[in-house]
Design a protein around this motif. Structure first.
Motif, PDB file in Angstrom:
ATOM      1  N   PHE A 156      16.376  -2.933  -5.685  1.00  0.00           N
ATOM      2  CA  PHE A 156      15.071  -2.426  -6.129  1.00  0.00           C
ATOM      3  C   PHE A 156      13.971  -3.174  -5.381  1.00  0.00           C
ATOM      4  N   THR A 157      12.919  -2.449  -5.023  1.00  0.00           N
ATOM      5  CA  THR A 157      11.776  -3.052  -4.333  1.00  0.00           C
ATOM      6  C   THR A 157      10.488  -2.601  -4.999  1.00  0.00           C
ATOM      7  N   ILE A 158       9.658  -3.566  -5.351  1.00  0.00           N
ATOM      8  CA  ILE A 158       8.361  -3.247  -5.939  1.00  0.00           C
ATOM      9  C   ILE A 158       7.296  -3.338  -4.850  1.00  0.00           C
ATOM     10  N   SER A 159       6.323  -2.437  -4.923  1.00  0.00           N
ATOM     11  CA  SER A 159       5.206  -2.464  -3.980  1.00  0.00           C
ATOM     12  C   SER A 159       3.991  -1.853  -4.668  1.00  0.00           C
ATOM     13  N   GLN A 160       2.848  -2.027  -4.062  1.00  0.00           N
ATOM     14  CA  GLN A 160       1.664  -1.431  -4.656  1.00  0.00           C
ATOM     15  C   GLN A 160       0.696  -0.978  -3.583  1.00  0.00           C
ATOM     16  N   ASP A 161      -0.115   0.004  -3.930  1.00  0.00           N
ATOM     17  CA  ASP A 161      -1.158   0.529  -3.069  1.00  0.00           C
ATOM     18  C   ASP A 161      -2.463   0.352  -3.831  1.00  0.00           C
ATOM     19  N   ASN A 162      -3.233  -0.667  -3.459  1.00  0.00           N
ATOM     20  CA  ASN A 162      -4.468  -0.952  -4.190  1.00  0.00           C
ATOM     21  C   ASN A 162      -5.485   0.177  -4.055  1.00  0.00           C
ATOM     22  N   ALA A 163      -5.460   0.879  -2.939  1.00  0.00           N
ATOM     23  CA  ALA A 163      -6.400   1.986  -2.749  1.00  0.00           C
ATOM     24  C   ALA A 163      -6.138   3.116  -3.740  1.00  0.00           C
ATOM     25  N   LYS A 164      -4.906   3.226  -4.196  1.00  0.00           N
ATOM     26  CA  LYS A 164      -4.526   4.291  -5.133  1.00  0.00           C
ATOM     27  C   LYS A 164      -4.298   3.767  -6.545  1.00  0.00           C
ATOM     28  N   ASN A 165      -4.512   2.465  -6.747  1.00  0.00           N
ATOM     29  CA  ASN A 165      -4.248   1.849  -8.058  1.00  0.00           C
ATOM     30  C   ASN A 165      -2.842   2.199  -8.556  1.00  0.00           C
ATOM     31  N   THR A 166      -1.890   2.128  -7.664  1.00  0.00           N
ATOM     32  CA  THR A 166      -0.542   2.566  -7.985  1.00  0.00           C
ATOM     33  C   THR A 166       0.475   1.506  -7.596  1.00  0.00           C
ATOM     34  N   VAL A 167       1.436   1.300  -8.468  1.00  0.00           N
ATOM     35  CA  VAL A 167       2.554   0.417  -8.187  1.00  0.00           C
ATOM     36  C   VAL A 167       3.822   1.268  -8.175  1.00  0.00           C
ATOM     37  N   TYR A 168       4.728   0.923  -7.292  1.00  0.00           N
ATOM     38  CA  TYR A 168       5.959   1.697  -7.102  1.00  0.00           C
ATOM     39  C   TYR A 168       7.184   0.813  -7.372  1.00  0.00           C
ATOM     40  N   LEU A 169       8.269   1.474  -7.711  1.00  0.00           N
ATOM     41  CA  LEU A 169       9.560   0.803  -7.774  1.00  0.00           C
ATOM     42  C   LEU A 169      10.567   1.692  -7.060  1.00  0.00           C
ATOM     43  N   GLN A 170      10.960   1.258  -5.885  1.00  0.00           N
ATOM     44  CA  GLN A 170      11.998   1.969  -5.127  1.00  0.00           C
ATOM     45  C   GLN A 170      13.340   1.447  -5.600  1.00  0.00           C
ATOM     46  N   MET A 171      14.172   2.351  -6.092  1.00  0.00           N
ATOM     47  CA  MET A 171      15.467   1.971  -6.640  1.00  0.00           C
ATOM     48  C   MET A 171      16.561   2.610  -5.812  1.00  0.00           C
ATOM     49  N   ASN A 172      17.343   1.786  -5.168  1.00  0.00           N
ATOM     50  CA  ASN A 172      18.440   2.259  -4.332  1.00  0.00           C
ATOM     51  C   ASN A 172      19.769   1.808  -4.905  1.00  0.00           C
ATOM     52  N   ASN A 173      20.826   2.487  -4.495  1.00  0.00           N
ATOM     53  CA  ASN A 173      22.182   2.138  -4.937  1.00  0.00           C
ATOM     54  C   ASN A 173      22.227   1.978  -6.452  1.00  0.00           C
ATOM     55  N   LEU A 174      21.754   2.988  -7.134  1.00  0.00           N
ATOM     56  CA  LEU A 174      21.691   2.911  -8.592  1.00  0.00           C
ATOM     57  C   LEU A 174      23.080   2.846  -9.201  1.00  0.00           C
ATOM     58  N   LYS A 175      23.180   2.080 -10.273  1.00  0.00           N
ATOM     59  CA  LYS A 175      24.444   1.882 -10.965  1.00  0.00           C
ATOM     60  C   LYS A 175      24.343   2.434 -12.392  1.00  0.00           C
ATOM     61  N   LEU A 176      25.498   2.637 -12.997  1.00  0.00           N
ATOM     62  CA  LEU A 176      25.521   3.202 -14.346  1.00  0.00           C
ATOM     63  C   LEU A 176      24.681   2.365 -15.313  1.00  0.00           C
ATOM     64  N   ASN A 177      24.735   1.036 -15.170  1.00  0.00           N
ATOM     65  CA  ASN A 177      24.005   0.198 -16.116  1.00  0.00           C
ATOM     66  C   ASN A 177      22.524   0.048 -15.772  1.00  0.00           C
ATOM     67  N   ASP A 178      22.057   0.830 -14.806  1.00  0.00           N
ATOM     68  CA  ASP A 178      20.607   0.932 -14.588  1.00  0.00           C
ATOM     69  C   ASP A 178      19.989   1.989 -15.508  1.00  0.00           C
ATOM     70  N   THR A 179      20.825   2.721 -16.212  1.00  0.00           N
ATOM     71  CA  THR A 179      20.328   3.712 -17.161  1.00  0.00           C
ATOM     72  C   THR A 179      19.464   3.032 -18.216  1.00  0.00           C
ATOM     73  N   ALA A 180      18.225   3.487 -18.334  1.00  0.00           N
ATOM     74  CA  ALA A 180      17.279   2.842 -19.241  1.00  0.00           C
ATOM     75  C   ALA A 180      15.977   3.625 -19.239  1.00  0.00           C
ATOM     76  N   VAL A 181      15.116   3.261 -20.167  1.00  0.00           N
ATOM     77  CA  VAL A 181      13.723   3.699 -20.094  1.00  0.00           C
ATOM     78  C   VAL A 181      12.961   2.621 -19.334  1.00  0.00           C
ATOM     79  N   TYR A 182      12.253   3.037 -18.309  1.00  0.00           N
ATOM     80  CA  TYR A 182      11.526   2.109 -17.455  1.00  0.00           C
ATOM     81  C   TYR A 182      10.036   2.165 -17.793  1.00  0.00           C
ATOM     82  N   TYR A 183       9.469   0.983 -17.952  1.00  0.00           N
ATOM     83  CA  TYR A 183       8.063   0.872 -18.328  1.00  0.00           C
ATOM     84  C   TYR A 183       7.273   0.144 -17.253  1.00  0.00           C
TER      85      TYR A 183
END
Length: 131
Positions: A69-96
């Protein structure tokens, strides 16, 4: 009024990828710490702080997601991202998406943290990983 709007959740097969987005308003995004927390299913599951980015750009990733997982942000857009790769079964969750928290979850559920005014929270987005 502080608002955090998440998007990008969904269902994916194990090994797949998703990108979560969180657009913020109502506070000084550039000066705030932003993070992604998640609540796995089950009554005993604790809220997990998985990835954060500070106002100075420094990042943190929990061992459970490090290298995937990689977190990044774009201050111009007031947006934060979470790129999630190679997802696993135990990544199942509600993300906040969370802003300006103080401390660590210490075993509490995400709902308990929200009720305790542990920072500002988005509404959550479901990520389901299947085999």
């Amino acid at each position: 009024e502080v608002q955090l709007m998440e998007s990008g959740g969904g269902s994916v097969q194990a090994g797949g990828s998703l990108r979560l987005s969180c657009t913020a308003s109502g506070f000084a995004f550039d000066d705030s710490d932003m993070g992604w927390f998640r609540q796995a299913p089950g009554p005993e599951a604790a809220c997990e702080m998985i990835s954060t980015i500070s106002s100075d750009g420094s990042t943190y990733s929990a061992d459970s997601v490090k290298g995937r997982f990689t977190i990044s942000q774009d201050n111009a857009k007031n947006t934060v991202y979470l790129q999630m790769n190679n997802l696993k079964l135990n990544d199942t969750a509600v993300y906040y998406c969370v802003a300006d928290w103080d401390g660590e979850p210490l075993g509490a559920s995400c709902l308990e943290l929200q009720k305790a005014d542990f920072g500002y929270w988005g509404q959550g987005t479901q990520v389901t990983v299947s085999s």
